[in-house]
Design an enzyme around this catalytic site. Structure first.
Site, short mmCIF file in Angstrom:
data_model
loop_
_atom_site.label_atom_id
_atom_site.label_comp_id
_atom_site.label_asym_id
_atom_site.label_seq_id
_atom_site.Cartn_x
_atom_site.Cartn_y
_atom_site.Cartn_z
CG HIS A 157 -2.03 -1.02 1.10
ND1 HIS A 157 -3.31 -0.68 0.78
CD2 HIS A 157 -2.01 -2.36 1.20
CE1 HIS A 157 -4.06 -1.77 0.72
NE2 HIS A 157 -3.30 -2.82 0.97
CG ASP A 365 0.02 9.21 0.86
OD1 ASP A 365 -0.02 8.06 1.29
OD2 ASP A 365 -0.72 10.13 1.27
C1 GDG Z 1 -2.16 3.76 3.35
C2 GDG Z 1 -1.17 4.46 2.40
C3 GDG Z 1 -2.89 4.42 0.59
C4 GDG Z 1 -8.67 10.18 8.10
N1 GDG Z 1 -9.08 10.89 9.18
C5 GDG Z 1 -10.20 10.29 9.61
C6 GDG Z 1 -10.47 9.20 8.77
N2 GDG Z 1 -9.51 9.16 7.85
C7 GDG Z 1 -9.49 8.20 6.72
C8 GDG Z 1 -9.57 8.93 5.40
C9 GDG Z 1 -9.05 7.86 4.45
C10 GDG Z 1 -8.03 7.15 5.33
O1 GDG Z 1 -8.30 7.47 6.69
C11 GDG Z 1 -6.60 7.61 5.03
O2 GDG Z 1 -6.20 7.02 3.83
P1 GDG Z 1 -4.93 7.47 3.01
O3 GDG Z 1 -4.96 6.73 1.74
O4 GDG Z 1 -4.98 8.95 2.85
O5 GDG Z 1 -3.65 7.16 3.90
P2 GDG Z 1 -2.99 6.01 4.85
O6 GDG Z 1 -3.74 5.83 6.11
O7 GDG Z 1 -1.58 6.43 5.03
O8 GDG Z 1 -3.08 4.64 4.00
C12 GDG Z 1 -1.90 5.30 1.38
C13 GDG Z 1 -3.76 3.62 1.54
O9 GDG Z 1 -2.99 2.89 2.50
C14 GDG Z 1 -4.62 2.62 0.77
O10 GDG Z 1 -3.85 1.78 -0.01
O11 GDG Z 1 -3.72 5.26 -0.19
O12 GDG Z 1 -0.99 5.88 0.47
O13 GDG Z 1 -0.24 5.26 3.16
O14 GDG Z 1 -10.04 6.96 4.07
O15 GDG Z 1 -10.90 9.30 5.18
N3 GDG Z 1 -11.53 8.38 8.92
C15 GDG Z 1 -12.39 8.64 9.96
N4 GDG Z 1 -12.20 9.70 10.81
C16 GDG Z 1 -11.12 10.54 10.67
O16 GDG Z 1 -10.99 11.51 11.45
N5 GDG Z 1 -13.47 7.86 10.13
#
Ligand code: GDG
Length: 466
Positions: A157, A365
């Site tokens: 990821h 990312d």
């Molecule tokens: C890894 C990789 C890749 C955030 N704040 C809250 C909340 N979130 C949710 C967001 C989003 C998720 O968390 C974050 O996803 P990302 O993709 O931005 O980042 P990582 O956590 O680092 O994920 C990344 C991912 O895996 C998938 O393959 O895209 O590059 O690092 O969905 O909305 N959710 C809630 N409350 C919050 O305050 N419920």
């Protein structure tokens, strides 16, 4: 019919829009498994004084969750240690803060072996196994040593770093060799796949057998790029809920006559929050005419608090947000709101919907799902503008965003000005193209493409749990 067994460090089965589990992997896998009845195996989130290997089996929302407890020392060395103090920083180009500690390495291998030993008895002959992320890179090697012959795929990821960065990892060759026990390894983008191939060719005397197939260490491995997406239909439903609408209306009401700029990230140094805050500060300095027209909201729920680098960044962000408001706020107005609370997913959807600008500027990312959620939440008649880091995997698909170098406060500030001044026709044109992509390349497309590639030519059918 064969079953799909998904393996990841943590297991958080789908429980609806109120779910507060923060993180892209949890979001993506819940969505993928919601459609597919399957088994999800991983750590329970609990520790016991001694490892017992006892399985907890639970059925939640159509998914069978099989979890195992770990020892405290496992958590220290494997999760907080090798995974989050060694691999995470290194794969995000932070060699300067990556810890290289032999005990972490040993803990990582021990937990992968424990996972394999607990999982192996559950595996039936025609199951296919899909392993996720950097915590579990050597899992296939351990499963193979226990005689597991099933097809096993791995999806990373996070980014696969450039060759010179990757070789800073002690025993890098051993890690890559263990990847050749998979049948298929998937990356978020073609760029990460190429970086992996470059390593295999240069460091492991490997060869490209044909496009998407490598040979090294006496074995062959299929590789491919599978960009992850959001659960687009579920997100669209969530936007219609009362909570999402109420949150959007609330945010619209409290930013009346002002434009909302929003950022939502786990509190992580890779997300570029400090640089983003400095970019916003620069924007306020350079644009006195626009100052009173904006409110920036940064939501950043704490994560990995046991790791020192995360405690340090928290302190720096608190200071920086205070400085920005101290410098620019007035008695009736403040430009910046920085909150560390976790919000419900439907509330986040409402917040995105009220925003004129989505500011998504990670330093590195793998993909970034927030960029896609922001786009999915926009009003088609008056959409907001996405400002996106060039160094997010998502930038590969989202060319119509305003792409910036997140390290440059000037670029971030210029993009903010441009986004705020952008006319409606251009906003609609850019958003339409982004939205089409978010809809088309969603989580179901990602899952189906990966599972199809893992099964080989065999027709994709939803897996059944016996
Ligand atoms: C890894 C990789 C890749 C955030 N704040 C809250 C909340 N979130 C949710 C967001 C989003 C998720 O968390 C974050 O996803 P990302 O993709 O931005 O980042 P990582 O956590 O680092 O994920 C990344 C991912 O895996 C998938 O393959 O895209 O590059 O690092 O969905 O909305 N959710 C809630 N409350 C919050 O305050 N419920």
């Amino acid at each position: 019919m064969s079953r799909l067994i998904v393996v990841s460090n943590r297991v958080s089965p789908p429980s609806g829009a109120g779910e507060e589990s923060v993180g892209g992997l949890a979001m993506a896998l819940s969505a993928a498994l919601r459609e597919y009845s399957g088994v999800w195996f991983g750590w329970s989130g609990r520790t016991t004084p001694e490892f017992t290997g006892r399985l907890h089996i639970e059925k939640v929302g159509g998914v069978t969750a099989a979890t195992v407890d770990l020892e405290e020392i496992d958590l220290e060395e494997y999760y907080n240690g090798y995974a989050n103090k060694t691999l995470w920083p290194l794969f995000h180009y932070r060699v300067d803060i990556a810890a290289f500690d032999r005990a972490f390495d040993q803990g990582y291998r021990r937990v992968n072996r424990r996972f394999a030993e607990t999982l192996a008895p559950l595996i039936q002959p025609d199951d296919i196994i899909w392993v996720h992320d950097y915590h579990l890179i050597p899992l296939a090697r351990e499963l193979r040593s226990l005689g597991v012959k099933n097809r096993i795929g791995f999806f990373l990821h996070i980014p696969w770093p450039a060759h010179q960065v990757f070789i800073s990892l002690p025993r890098h060759r051993q890690l890559v060799e263990s990847m050749f026990d998979y049948d298929l390894v998937g990356f978020q983008t073609a760029e990460y796949q190429q970086a992996f191939e470059e390593y295999v060719l240069n460091e492991a005397a490997g060869a490209v057998v044909r496009e998407g197939q490598l040979s090294a260490f006496g074995r062959t491995l299929d590789v491919g790029a599978f960009p992850i997406g959001i659960d687009a239909p579920e997100f669209a439903e969530m936007l219609k809920t009362g909570r999402a609408r109420r949150m959007r209306d609330l945010m619209t009401a409290c930013t009346v006559f002002r434009h909302l700029i929003v950022g939502v990230d786990r509190l992580d140094y890779a997300k570029g929050l400090e640089e983003r805050f400095l970019g916003f500060e620069h924007f306020l300095q350079q644009n006195p005419d626009l100052r009173r027209e904006v409110l920036m909201l940064q939501i950043a729920p704490a994560s990995r608090e046991a790791v020192e680098a995360y405690q340090e960044i928290r302190g720096r962000l608190d200071a920086l947000s205070g400085r920005i408001n101290g410098e620019f706020a007035d008695v009736d107005w403040a430009p910046f709101r920085y909150v560390n609370k976790t919000y419900r997913r439907d509330e986040l959807a409402g917040i995105y919907g009220a925003a004129r600008v989505g500011l998504v500027t990670p330093l590195r990312d793998g993909m970034n799902l927030v960029a896609k959620e922001f786009v999915a939440a926009q009003n088609p008649d008056d959409p907001g503008v996405l400002i996106l880091s060039r160094f997010a995997g998502a930038a590969r698909q989202m060319r119509e965003a305003l792409l910036v170098n997140p390290n440059s406060a000037e670029e971030v500030a210029d993009a903010l000005r441009r986004a705020l001044n952008m006319d409606r026709a251009e906003r609609i044109r850019r958003w339409r193209a982004l939205f089409d992509n978010v809809q088309r390349e969603d989580v179901a497309a990602w899952r189906d493409a990966f599972v199809r590639a893992l099964r080989g030519a065999e027709e994709l059918r939803p897996a059944m749990v016996s």
